[in-house]
Structures are given as structure tokens and as C-alpha cells.
Scaffold this active site. Structure first.
Site, mmCIF file in Angstrom:
data_model
loop_
_atom_site.group_PDB
_atom_site.id
_atom_site.type_symbol
_atom_site.label_atom_id
_atom_site.label_comp_id
_atom_site.label_asym_id
_atom_site.label_seq_id
_atom_site.Cartn_x
_atom_site.Cartn_y
_atom_site.Cartn_z
ATOM 1 N N HIS A 14 -8.011 25.908 -27.003
ATOM 2 C CA HIS A 14 -7.366 24.745 -26.379
ATOM 3 C C HIS A 14 -6.097 25.159 -25.650
ATOM 4 O O HIS A 14 -5.078 25.475 -26.266
ATOM 5 C CB HIS A 14 -7.030 23.691 -27.443
ATOM 6 C CG HIS A 14 -6.539 22.402 -26.865
ATOM 7 N ND1 HIS A 14 -7.368 21.503 -26.229
ATOM 8 C CD2 HIS A 14 -5.298 21.856 -26.776
ATOM 9 C CE1 HIS A 14 -6.675 20.457 -25.813
ATOM 10 N NE2 HIS A 14 -5.406 20.657 -26.126
ATOM 11 N N HIS A 163 -8.813 15.169 -27.605
ATOM 12 C CA HIS A 163 -7.577 15.053 -28.384
ATOM 13 C C HIS A 163 -7.682 13.822 -29.285
ATOM 14 O O HIS A 163 -8.115 12.765 -28.812
ATOM 15 C CB HIS A 163 -6.372 14.771 -27.482
ATOM 16 C CG HIS A 163 -5.990 15.867 -26.531
ATOM 17 N ND1 HIS A 163 -6.195 15.786 -25.181
ATOM 18 C CD2 HIS A 163 -5.358 17.043 -26.736
ATOM 19 C CE1 HIS A 163 -5.704 16.877 -24.594
ATOM 20 N NE2 HIS A 163 -5.199 17.660 -25.504
ATOM 21 N N HIS A 200 -6.203 18.604 -32.738
ATOM 22 C CA HIS A 200 -5.073 18.146 -33.556
ATOM 23 C C HIS A 200 -5.498 17.491 -34.879
ATOM 24 O O HIS A 200 -5.345 18.083 -35.921
ATOM 25 C CB HIS A 200 -4.109 17.202 -32.800
ATOM 26 C CG HIS A 200 -3.561 17.782 -31.540
ATOM 27 N ND1 HIS A 200 -2.874 18.977 -31.509
ATOM 28 C CD2 HIS A 200 -3.602 17.348 -30.240
ATOM 29 C CE1 HIS A 200 -2.511 19.255 -30.262
ATOM 30 N NE2 HIS A 200 -2.944 18.292 -29.471
ATOM 31 N N ASP A 251 -2.513 25.546 -26.676
ATOM 32 C CA ASP A 251 -2.178 24.206 -26.200
ATOM 33 C C ASP A 251 -1.122 24.208 -25.088
ATOM 34 O O ASP A 251 -1.424 24.540 -23.951
ATOM 35 C CB ASP A 251 -1.764 23.345 -27.411
ATOM 36 C CG ASP A 251 -1.744 21.856 -27.108
ATOM 37 O OD1 ASP A 251 -2.041 21.479 -25.957
ATOM 38 O OD2 ASP A 251 -1.439 21.055 -28.011
HETATM 39 ZN ZN LIG Z 1 -3.883 19.419 -25.508
#
Ligand SMILES: [Zn+2]
Length: 335
Positions: A14, A163, A200, A251
Site C-alpha cells: 500500500h 481503506h 488499516h 502508505d
Molecule cells: Zn492509503
């Protein structure tokens, strides 16, 4: 010639490569303040800047031991091609996770309809770009978009990344709109399956974690970014107890170091559990490589070489090298 050890390359499942430009520039605001800075940067980028900037960021990833990147992309179609070109130039394997963005954000993120989105995705596939379906979030995609995207990804056998549960506000808004928490909505709309990776899941509750396990879905944790943004503590132990696969991502690229992501992941688990060795070293290395590759639908990917003569490995016995990598080394250890 220095002595080296081959390991499966780390997989960055990611990334938003453009956010690397925010490093060191956004301290002082909360998550939503950071997001405003990020949106301003996103609005200003040209295709040429994306191409040139991403070559640099992907080079930094390769130097840090990542040999694959899942680029979660929401800057537009021409920029998606630029990202793929940049990855080819840098020499990193790329899976372009094209974000579907129905509402909110800024104009360049959005498609007019799911049909428009699928046309973009098909164009990338026709150009030979390896892709995944990526409804950005339950914030950005209404229910009918989620339903269609879940159907399409399953029918085409493509990975689906989304997400969810990063911030408490997103959960409150989802409850207000749908009467469901984000992972409940994803399950109801057919977006939670064995090819799904939820990014997440920081604030997922017990029922949502059960839904992940029932679906055979994975979670991508991004501990350095989640720490930087003040998201909260990932439910590492709860995921492991349920057998949910975990992979990692850089990220926002505030930091690019797979060993630090894995160390932080286990550090969170230890602090929360009040004990050591919550996740084994071999499982952590598997999270860093195999699980990420599976999340991106890859069966083969390049190895990485560890420099066994690096100062951070001095005095380490051969059987302890893997643990010393996770707990005592940074990305500079890769040859
Ligand atoms: Zn992200």
C-alpha cells in the site's frame, strides 16, 4: 565481494507515492489538517511530475528492500500510466490499484460513474498494466458503487483493496449513512472476500474482525504512517488470533523501511499485550513478503539481498540473523 543472504523481496502492498513529497512538511496539524495539505499537493501535480517523482520514490523503495509496490492511485488515468512507466524505469514490480472515487476529495480523483471507472481500468489492463480494483473508501464510494465493484473484482479474479476504519470519524459517518460500520457495509456489498485487502482496520470492532476472518480477507497495516497520522493502534493480536492474513505498506511514505514497519507492528502487539513474542519472526517476515504478494495477486516476485557484513549485523550468529533484521536493523542493511 561482501557476504550476502537472499530473502524473498519485501512487498509494499500500500503506497501513495506522491505523498513522499510531504515528508517533513506537514507536522503541526491533525489527520484532517494533514489531509488538506495532501489534497493541495495532489491538485497541483502534473503528469510529468508524477513520472519523475515516482521514479525517485520507487528507487528509494528498492534501496530499502521492497521489490514490489501496490500503488493505490487516485490522481487520474494519465498519471496511472505515468506511475506504471516510472515503476518500469526504476525496476520495481508494480500493481496499480486504481482508486474508484465517486464523491468527495477533489475533482481529479473522481470518475463520473462506475462505468467510467471500469473503462479506465480496462484501458490500463489493455496497456499491459497489472491492476487491482480499489474502491477508495466507504467515504468516497456510495453503496451502489461498492456493489458493482465487488461484483466486477470477483468476476475478473482481481484483487480488491479498500481503506477502512482508519479514523473514528469515518465510522461515525458510515453508521449515520448506512446504519452499518465500514466493514459491515463492505461485507453486505460483496466487497469482502478472499481477494480483499482492507487497509488499516485500526478501529475495527470484534464483529468487523470476525467478518474479515469469515471472508478470508487480509489486512494491510501501515504502522509508520498510522503512527505519524495518530490513527491509533492496529489490532495485531486480534487479527492473528482470528487467522487473518496481514501485510504491510509504506502508505504516505513518511518512512520507507519494511523492517521498521514489521518491528513497529510487533512493538504495538507487545505493548498492548504486555508480553514479548506475540508474532513470531518467521510470521513477521511472511507478513512483509508472502502475504503482500498474495494481497496483490502475485505468485513470484524478486528476492532481496541482505549485506551480512553490515555493522548492524556484526556479532550476530547465523541462526539469529532473521530476528536481528527485524529487531535490530534498518533498511540500510540491504545490499
Ligand atoms: Zn492509503
Amino acid at each position: 565481494m561482501a557476504e550476502t543472504l537472499s530473502l524473498p523481496g519485501f512487498v509494499n502492498a500500500h503506497s501513495h507515492a506522491f505523498q513522499r513529497a510531504l515528508r517533513g512538511r506537514t507536522e503541526g496539524g491533525d489527520f484532517w489538517g494533514w489531509r488538506d495539505d495532501m489534497l493541495e499537493l495532489a491538485a497541483s501535480l502534473t503528469t510529468d511530475q508524477v513520472r519523475k517523482g515516482y521514479v525517485q520514490v520507487y528507487g528509494e523503495m528498492l534501496g530499502a528492500g521492497y521489490t514490489v509496490v501496490g500503488e493505490f492511485h487516485y490522481l487520474g488515468l494519465a498519471e496511472a500510466h505515468a506511475a506504471a512507466d516510472a515503476a518500469a524505469e526504476a525496476g520495481i514490480e508494480l500493481v496499480l490499484l486504481l482508486a474508484a472515487y465517486g464523491r468527495g476529495g477533489i475533482e481529479r480523483f473522481r470518475q463520473h460513474s462506475v462505468a467510467d471507472y471500469l473503462l479506465q481500468l480496462e484501458e490500463l489492463r489493455a496497456a499491459g498494466v497489472r491492476v487491482g480494483v480499489a474502491p477508495h473508501s466507504v467515504r468516497a464510494c456510495p453503496r451502489d458503487w461498492l456493489e458493482e465493484l465487488g461484483r466486477y473484482a470477483a468476476a475478473e479474479g482481481l484483487p480488491l483493496h479498500v481503506h477502512a476504519d482508519e479514523q473514528a470519524r469515518e465510522i461515525e459517518e458510515c453508521l449515520a449513512e448506512h446504519g452499518l460500520r465500514p466493514l459491515e457495509l463492505l461485507a453486505e456489498t460483496g466487497c469482502l472476500g478472499p481477494s480483499t485487502t482492507v487497509v488499516h482496520a485500526t478501529h475495527a470492532d470484534a464483529h468487523e474482525l470476525d467478518l474479515l476472518a469469515d471472508a478470508g480477507a487480509r489486512v494491510c497495516l501501515c504502522p509508520t504512517t498510522e503512527a505519524n497520522l495518530g490513527d491509533g493502534f492496529a489490532p495485531v493480536q486480534e487479527l492473528c488470533e482470528r487467522g487473518v492474513g496481514i501485510c504491510i505498506g509504506s502508505d504516505s511514505n513518511v518512512r520507507i523501511d519494511p523492517l521498521e514497519e514489521l518491528r513497529e507492528l510487533e512493538g504495538i502487539a507487545r505493548r498492548r499485550a504486555g508480553r514479548r513474542n506475540v508474532v513470531s519472526v518467521s510470521s513477521l517476515l511472511c507478513f512483509g513478503a508472502d502475504e503482500g504478494a498474495a494481497a496483490l495477486g502475485l505468485e513470484r516476485w524478486p528476492d532481496v539481498e541482505v549485506d551480512l557484513e553490515h555493522p548492524s549485523l556484526a556479532g550476530v550468529e547465523p541462526e539469529d540473523v532473521h530476528a536481528a533484521l527485524i529487531f535490530g536493523s534498518s533498511a540500510g542493511v540491504f545490499a
